[in-house]
Design a protein around this motif. Structure first.
Motif, PDB file in Angstrom:
ATOM      1  N   GLY A  25       0.795  -1.223   0.000  1.00 45.56           N
ATOM      2  CA  GLY A  25       0.000   0.000   0.000  1.00 45.56           C
ATOM      3  C   GLY A  25       0.821   1.263   0.000  1.00 45.56           C
ATOM      4  N   ASP A  26       2.085   1.168  -0.367  1.00 47.57           N
ATOM      5  CA  ASP A  26       3.006   2.302  -0.358  1.00 47.57           C
ATOM      6  C   ASP A  26       3.090   2.906  -1.757  1.00 47.57           C
ATOM      7  N   MET A  27       2.057   3.635  -2.123  1.00 49.73           N
ATOM      8  CA  MET A  27       1.987   4.194  -3.462  1.00 49.73           C
ATOM      9  C   MET A  27       3.031   5.284  -3.698  1.00 49.73           C
ATOM     10  N   ARG A  28       3.472   5.965  -2.668  1.00 46.70           N
ATOM     11  CA  ARG A  28       4.504   6.994  -2.846  1.00 46.70           C
ATOM     12  C   ARG A  28       5.792   6.346  -3.350  1.00 46.70           C
ATOM     13  N   THR A  29       6.179   5.235  -2.739  1.00 47.91           N
ATOM     14  CA  THR A  29       7.378   4.539  -3.203  1.00 47.91           C
ATOM     15  C   THR A  29       7.166   4.008  -4.612  1.00 47.91           C
ATOM     16  N   TYR A  30       5.987   3.410  -4.857  1.00 45.41           N
ATOM     17  CA  TYR A  30       5.692   2.910  -6.199  1.00 45.41           C
ATOM     18  C   TYR A  30       5.890   4.015  -7.233  1.00 45.41           C
ATOM     19  N   LEU A  31       5.313   5.186  -6.977  1.00 43.78           N
ATOM     20  CA  LEU A  31       5.390   6.282  -7.943  1.00 43.78           C
ATOM     21  C   LEU A  31       6.792   6.879  -8.048  1.00 43.78           C
ATOM     22  N   SER A  32       7.635   6.657  -7.040  1.00 48.21           N
ATOM     23  CA  SER A  32       9.023   7.103  -7.157  1.00 48.21           C
ATOM     24  C   SER A  32       9.837   6.144  -8.024  1.00 48.21           C
ATOM     25  N   LEU A  33       9.348   4.915  -8.172  1.00 46.24           N
ATOM     26  CA  LEU A  33      10.050   3.906  -8.962  1.00 46.24           C
ATOM     27  C   LEU A  33       9.564   3.821 -10.412  1.00 46.24           C
ATOM     28  N   ILE A  34       8.283   4.057 -10.611  1.00 39.28           N
ATOM     29  CA  ILE A  34       7.666   3.867 -11.920  1.00 39.28           C
ATOM     30  C   ILE A  34       7.074   5.189 -12.400  1.00 39.28           C
ATOM     31  N   ARG A  35       7.533   5.620 -13.556  1.00 40.54           N
ATOM     32  CA  ARG A  35       6.987   6.809 -14.211  1.00 40.54           C
ATOM     33  C   ARG A  35       6.086   6.316 -15.339  1.00 40.54           C
ATOM     34  N   HIS A  36       4.849   6.753 -15.331  1.00 41.72           N
ATOM     35  CA  HIS A  36       3.877   6.305 -16.333  1.00 41.72           C
ATOM     36  C   HIS A  36       3.867   7.248 -17.535  1.00 41.72           C
ATOM     37  N   ALA A  37       3.866   6.654 -18.720  1.00 44.05           N
ATOM     38  CA  ALA A  37       3.790   7.426 -19.951  1.00 44.05           C
ATOM     39  C   ALA A  37       2.425   8.101 -20.043  1.00 44.05           C
ATOM     40  N   GLU A  38       2.369   9.204 -20.756  1.00 42.78           N
ATOM     41  CA  GLU A  38       1.079   9.882 -20.950  1.00 42.78           C
ATOM     42  C   GLU A  38       0.076   8.972 -21.638  1.00 42.78           C
ATOM     43  N   ASP A  39       0.559   8.098 -22.514  1.00 40.67           N
ATOM     44  CA  ASP A  39      -0.325   7.178 -23.234  1.00 40.67           C
ATOM     45  C   ASP A  39      -0.376   5.794 -22.588  1.00 40.67           C
ATOM     46  N   TYR A  40      -0.087   5.739 -21.289  1.00 41.58           N
ATOM     47  CA  TYR A  40      -0.086   4.486 -20.521  1.00 41.58           C
ATOM     48  C   TYR A  40      -1.428   3.756 -20.651  1.00 41.58           C
ATOM     49  N   THR A  41      -1.345   2.443 -20.808  1.00 40.50           N
ATOM     50  CA  THR A  41      -2.535   1.594 -20.780  1.00 40.50           C
ATOM     51  C   THR A  41      -2.344   0.510 -19.737  1.00 40.50           C
ATOM     52  N   LEU A  42      -3.464   0.082 -19.168  1.00 45.91           N
ATOM     53  CA  LEU A  42      -3.474  -0.974 -18.149  1.00 45.91           C
ATOM     54  C   LEU A  42      -4.578  -1.961 -18.477  1.00 45.91           C
ATOM     55  N   LEU A  43      -4.223  -3.228 -18.472  1.00 45.65           N
ATOM     56  CA  LEU A  43      -5.202  -4.312 -18.466  1.00 45.65           C
ATOM     57  C   LEU A  43      -5.150  -4.867 -17.049  1.00 45.65           C
ATOM     58  N   PRO A  44      -6.099  -4.452 -16.186  1.00 43.70           N
ATOM     59  CA  PRO A  44      -5.997  -4.729 -14.758  1.00 43.70           C
ATOM     60  C   PRO A  44      -6.256  -6.197 -14.397  1.00 43.70           C
ATOM     61  N   PRO A  45      -5.676  -6.641 -13.289  1.00 33.87           N
ATOM     62  CA  PRO A  45      -5.795  -8.040 -12.888  1.00 33.87           C
ATOM     63  C   PRO A  45      -7.208  -8.452 -12.483  1.00 33.87           C
ATOM     64  N   PHE A  46      -8.067  -7.495 -12.157  1.00 33.86           N
ATOM     65  CA  PHE A  46      -9.443  -7.830 -11.779  1.00 33.86           C
ATOM     66  C   PHE A  46     -10.361  -7.895 -12.992  1.00 33.86           C
ATOM     67  N   GLY A  47      -9.774  -7.745 -14.190  1.00 31.17           N
ATOM     68  CA  GLY A  47     -10.559  -7.857 -15.414  1.00 31.17           C
ATOM     69  C   GLY A  47     -11.140  -6.529 -15.846  1.00 31.17           C
ATOM     70  N   GLY A  48     -12.041  -6.627 -16.800  1.00 35.34           N
ATOM     71  CA  GLY A  48     -12.665  -5.431 -17.349  1.00 35.34           C
ATOM     72  C   GLY A  48     -11.873  -4.885 -18.515  1.00 35.34           C
ATOM     73  N   GLY A  49     -12.320  -3.759 -19.003  1.00 35.38           N
ATOM     74  CA  GLY A  49     -11.707  -3.151 -20.163  1.00 35.38           C
ATOM     75  C   GLY A  49     -10.369  -2.510 -19.860  1.00 35.38           C
ATOM     76  N   ALA A  50      -9.726  -2.091 -20.919  1.00 38.66           N
ATOM     77  CA  ALA A  50      -8.442  -1.405 -20.785  1.00 38.66           C
ATOM     78  C   ALA A  50      -8.656  -0.032 -20.160  1.00 38.66           C
ATOM     79  N   ARG A  51      -7.711   0.357 -19.339  1.00 39.88           N
ATOM     80  CA  ARG A  51      -7.714   1.708 -18.772  1.00 39.88           C
ATOM     81  C   ARG A  51      -6.627   2.502 -19.467  1.00 39.88           C
TER      82      ARG A  51
END
Length: 151
Positions: A25-51
Motif C-alpha cells: 500500500g506504499d503508493m509513494r514509493t511505487y510512484l518514485s520507482l515507476i513513471r507512467h507514460a502519458e499514453d499508458y494503458t493498463l489491463l488490470p488483474p481484476f478484469g474489465g476493459g483497458a484503462r
C-alpha cells in the motif's frame, strides 16, 4: 544508445520493488520507482476493459493505497525483449498479502510490462496483469470469459 543487459536487470529490480510497494500500500514509493507514460494503458488483474492513463490525483492514489494492507512480493523474470527504445518484461509477480477485506493469501500475477526510454529515463507505457499464474480448468476460464460470476 542500445539497451543493455544491465538496463534490463535494473528495470526488473525496479519492477520488483514497485510490486513490493504496491502490495504494502506504499503508493509513494511505487510512484518514485515507476513513471507512467502519458499514453499508458493498463489491463488490470481484476478484469474489465483497458484503462488509459494513470490518475495521479491524491484521491486516486489514496484509493489504490487503501486496497493493499501489507504483504511481500518478488519478481520472476520469464523473458525480456528489446527493440529500439522499447523494453518488454514478461514476468510472474510472486506475491501474497492483504488485499481489500480478504485474508492474507497468494496474489501472484502474470505480468507484461512495456517500458519506453526517453531523455528522462524509463516510463511504463503498458501493463497487463492477470491472476492466472496457477493452472485453471477450462470450464472456469469459459465462465470468466462469459462474465459469469464464479465461486
Amino acid at each position: 544508445m542500445p539497451i543493455t543487459d544491465e538496463d534490463i536487470a535494473q528495470l526488473a529490480r525496479d519492477a520488483e520493488a514497485a510490486a513490493v510497494a504496491i502490495i504494502r500500500g506504499d503508493m509513494r514509493t511505487y510512484l518514485s520507482l515507476i513513471r507512467h507514460a502519458e499514453d499508458y494503458t493498463l489491463l488490470p488483474p481484476f478484469g474489465g476493459g483497458a484503462r488509459r492513463g494513470f490518475d495521479h490525483s491524491e484521491e486516486a492514489v489514496e484509493a489504490m493505497a487503501n486496497q493493499f494492507q501489507g504483504g511481500e512480493a518478488t519478481l520472476e523474470l520469464v523473458r525480456s525483449y528489446v527493440s529500439g527504445d522499447l523494453a518488454v518484461l514478461v514476468a510472474i509477480e510472486r506475491q501474497h498479502g492483504l488485499v481489500l477485506d480478504l485474508p492474507d493469501q497468494d496474489w501472484s500475477l502474470r505480468v507484461t510490462l512495456v517500458f519506453r526510454r526517453d531523455s528522462d529515463g524509463w516510463q511504463l507505457a503498458h501493463r497487463h496483469a492477470d491472476p492466472l499464474s496457477h493452472p485453471v480448468q477450462p470450464g472456469l476460464v469459459a465462465a470468466l470469459a462469459r462474465g459469469e460470476p464464479v465461486g
